[in-house]
Scaffold this motif. Structure first.
Motif, short mmCIF file in Angstrom:
data_model
loop_
_atom_site.label_atom_id
_atom_site.label_comp_id
_atom_site.label_asym_id
_atom_site.label_seq_id
_atom_site.Cartn_x
_atom_site.Cartn_y
_atom_site.Cartn_z
N SER A 63 0.81 -1.22 0.00
CA SER A 63 0.00 0.00 0.00
C SER A 63 0.85 1.27 0.00
N LYS A 64 1.90 1.30 0.78
CA LYS A 64 2.75 2.50 0.83
C LYS A 64 3.45 2.75 -0.50
N ALA A 65 3.92 1.69 -1.15
CA ALA A 65 4.59 1.84 -2.44
C ALA A 65 3.64 2.40 -3.49
N LEU A 66 2.33 2.19 -3.30
CA LEU A 66 1.33 2.70 -4.23
C LEU A 66 0.75 4.04 -3.81
N GLY A 67 1.33 4.63 -2.76
CA GLY A 67 0.87 5.94 -2.32
C GLY A 67 -0.32 5.90 -1.38
N LEU A 68 -0.67 4.74 -0.88
CA LEU A 68 -1.77 4.61 0.09
C LEU A 68 -1.18 4.48 1.48
N VAL A 99 -12.27 0.45 0.99
CA VAL A 99 -12.53 -0.54 2.03
C VAL A 99 -11.86 -1.86 1.67
N GLN A 100 -10.91 -2.27 2.49
CA GLN A 100 -10.20 -3.53 2.28
C GLN A 100 -10.89 -4.68 2.98
N GLN A 101 -11.44 -4.41 4.15
CA GLN A 101 -12.14 -5.44 4.91
C GLN A 101 -13.31 -4.81 5.64
N TYR A 112 -20.00 -2.53 13.02
CA TYR A 112 -19.09 -2.92 11.95
C TYR A 112 -17.68 -2.43 12.25
N LEU A 113 -16.72 -3.20 11.76
CA LEU A 113 -15.31 -2.81 11.80
C LEU A 113 -14.79 -2.83 10.38
N LEU A 114 -14.25 -1.71 9.92
CA LEU A 114 -13.72 -1.59 8.57
C LEU A 114 -12.22 -1.33 8.61
N LYS A 115 -11.52 -1.85 7.63
CA LYS A 115 -10.13 -1.50 7.39
C LYS A 115 -10.11 -0.76 6.06
N VAL A 116 -9.56 0.45 6.08
CA VAL A 116 -9.59 1.33 4.92
C VAL A 116 -8.18 1.78 4.58
N ALA A 117 -7.86 1.87 3.29
CA ALA A 117 -6.57 2.38 2.83
C ALA A 117 -6.80 3.60 1.95
N VAL A 118 -6.15 4.71 2.32
CA VAL A 118 -6.25 5.96 1.57
C VAL A 118 -4.87 6.62 1.52
N PRO A 119 -4.68 7.58 0.62
CA PRO A 119 -3.36 8.22 0.53
C PRO A 119 -2.98 9.04 1.77
N ASP A 120 -3.94 9.80 2.31
CA ASP A 120 -3.59 10.71 3.40
C ASP A 120 -4.85 11.15 4.14
N MET A 121 -4.66 12.03 5.12
CA MET A 121 -5.77 12.48 5.96
C MET A 121 -6.82 13.24 5.17
N ASP A 122 -6.41 14.03 4.19
CA ASP A 122 -7.39 14.76 3.37
C ASP A 122 -8.30 13.79 2.63
N HIS A 123 -7.72 12.74 2.07
CA HIS A 123 -8.54 11.75 1.38
C HIS A 123 -9.43 10.99 2.35
#
Length: 161
Positions: A63-68, A99-101, A112-123
């Protein structure tokens, strides 16, 4: 074929161990690693797929290598606990690529419990305000930000089989 009707022997377990780590192996490479000839190895993999034990194969991305760079764990509370409310929420969540999970949980104040990947706090703020809080029935959101991934495994433990 039902999963509980499949008896797993040491070859099956070894196949599963290897595929969890290296899902892209060819049947020939897998057979060599397991110690079987290609045809029996292929039949075993097919049996495991038909039984639903192997659901598919995936490539794991960094995820980090892709900017997330921001991973967020989100606890979501619903206003009503009805099947219709849960179905609508789950349908909406399935449409969000961030949403990854997503898990329906118990034992917490959240539903519910979610796992989310985003680039940064603004996103993340845009995701939260424009997507999550717009889902009918969402009454509470609690966000926790991942500082470091200590264990990030996808392989299931097979030593219980």
């Amino acid at each position: 074929m039902k999963t509980d009707s499949v008896k797993l022997d040491r070859y099956d377990r070894h196949i599963l161990e290897i595929l969890q780590q290296e899902g892209g192996l060819s049947n020939l490479e897998l057979a060599e690693r397991v110690g079987l000839s290609p045809s029996p190895c292929s039949r075993r993999v097919q049996k495991l797929e038909e039984a639903g034990i192997i659901r598919g194969r995936a490539v794991l991305l960094d995820s980090k290598a892709l900017g997330l760079g921001l991973t967020v764990m989100i606890q979501i509370s619903m206003d009503r606990h009805t099947p219709e409310r849960f179905e609508k929420f789950e349908a909406a969540i399935r449409g969000f690529e961030e949403v990854q999970q997503c898990y329906l949980i118990t034992g917490q104040s959240a539903d519910y419990l979610l796992k989310v990947a985003v680039p940064d706090m603004d996103h993340y703020q845009a995701f939260l305000l424009n997507k999550i809080t717009r889902i009918e029935g969402v009454s509470g959101v609690h966000s926790s930000f991942v500082m470091r991934k200590v264990v990030d495994a996808t392989a299931l433990p097979l030593n219980y089989l």
